[in-house]
Design a protein around this motif. Structure first.
Motif, PDB file in Angstrom:
ATOM      1  N   GLU A 196      -1.684  10.795   4.061  1.00 38.36           N
ATOM      2  CA  GLU A 196      -2.632  11.268   3.308  1.00 38.36           C
ATOM      3  C   GLU A 196      -1.450  12.178   2.365  1.00 38.36           C
ATOM      4  O   GLU A 196      -0.633  12.590   2.714  1.00 38.36           O
ATOM      5  N   SER A 233      -2.374  -3.045   7.737  1.00 37.38           N
ATOM      6  CA  SER A 233      -2.474  -1.878   6.998  1.00 37.38           C
ATOM      7  C   SER A 233      -3.983  -1.775   6.186  1.00 37.38           C
ATOM      8  O   SER A 233      -4.396  -2.891   5.622  1.00 37.38           O
ATOM      9  N   ASN A 267      -5.546   4.042   3.897  1.00 36.56           N
ATOM     10  CA  ASN A 267      -4.356   4.891   4.465  1.00 36.56           C
ATOM     11  C   ASN A 267      -4.018   4.975   5.729  1.00 36.56           C
ATOM     12  O   ASN A 267      -3.086   5.646   6.388  1.00 36.56           O
ATOM     13  N   ARG A 268      -4.266   3.827   6.627  1.00 36.27           N
ATOM     14  CA  ARG A 268      -3.985   3.602   7.775  1.00 36.27           C
ATOM     15  C   ARG A 268      -3.273   2.487   8.119  1.00 36.27           C
ATOM     16  O   ARG A 268      -3.289   1.221   7.523  1.00 36.27           O
ATOM     17  N   SER A 319       0.757  -1.097  -0.147  1.00 38.35           N
ATOM     18  CA  SER A 319       0.115   0.062  -0.003  1.00 38.35           C
ATOM     19  C   SER A 319       0.812   1.356   0.144  1.00 38.35           C
ATOM     20  O   SER A 319       1.893   1.207   0.470  1.00 38.35           O
ATOM     21  N   THR A 320       0.305   2.274  -0.596  1.00 31.12           N
ATOM     22  CA  THR A 320       0.974   3.846  -0.692  1.00 31.12           C
ATOM     23  C   THR A 320       1.352   4.202   1.108  1.00 31.12           C
ATOM     24  O   THR A 320       2.544   4.385   1.188  1.00 31.12           O
ATOM     25  N   ALA A 321       0.271   3.880   1.799  1.00 32.78           N
ATOM     26  CA  ALA A 321       0.644   4.356   3.164  1.00 32.78           C
ATOM     27  C   ALA A 321       1.863   3.379   3.832  1.00 32.78           C
ATOM     28  O   ALA A 321       2.565   4.034   4.477  1.00 32.78           O
TER      29      ALA A 321
END
Length: 183
Positions: free
Chosen positions: A161, A128, A131-132, A52-54
């Motif tokens: 974010e 994950s 975004n968390r 994930s990006t986060a």
């Protein structure tokens, strides 16, 4: 059976707890994921690998932290309006409390570096969703002023974010930390 959800390079950090060979793996080394999978066969831990990006942002932050980056460099991982909160005894533990914004977060890392020497940091679970990122683990740190060692399980709730951390809430044994921070 314990389940660990790993993404990206954070797998490398956790792998070290399971497999000596994993210590040399880089965060982008796909062999690391294979080594972790092989290591779990003997530990009873199941692993789910996601990306994930986060998690990439969080991974980059902890890579900087682990490598000894400056407080200002660490704070660059945070949004200008980010909120960092570590509840506890702010009279005896100057690096905790609520901080809003990159400048205040830089101050947190300065105070942390001035007051403690990290000795152990283990992630036991990394979760994950969107975004968390939530990290559960264990840490040991030595107070520089009195040489006492603080030991605590912890959880960190991180929200990302636009490629930056906007929320960083760390919960630890604040009674232990406060007690060890006193002279």
């Amino acid at each position: 059976m314990k389940k660990i959800i790993l993404m990206s390079g954070l797998a490398t950090i956790v792998m070290a707890a399971f497999n000596e060979n994993a210590k040399s793996a880089s965060p982008t080394d796909k062999r690391g994921i294979d080594n972790l999978s092989n290591a779990t066969a003997n530990t009873g831990v199941s692993v789910v690998v996601q990306d994930s990006t986060a998690l990439k942002v969080v991974n980059a932050f902890f890579d900087k932290f682990k490598s000894g980056a400056s407080p200002a460099e660490l704070a660059k991982s945070f949004d200008e309006k980010a909120e960092m909160f570590i509840p506890g005894d702010i009279k005896n533990v100057p690096w905790i409390g609520k901080r809003i914004g990159r400048a205040a977060i830089t101050d947190h890392f300065k105070l942390l570096r001035e007051n403690i020497k990290p000795e152990k940091l283990e992630f036991t679970d990394i979760l994950s969703k969107g975004n968390r990122v939530v990290i559960l683990g264990y840490l040991e740190s030595r107070m520089k002023k009195n040489n006492k060692v603080m030991k605590s399980e912890f959880s960190i709730d991180i929200v990302v974010e636009n490629g930056l951390i906007t929320r960083y809430h760390l919960l630890e044994d604040s009674f232990e930390v406060s007690g060890k921070a006193k002279l």
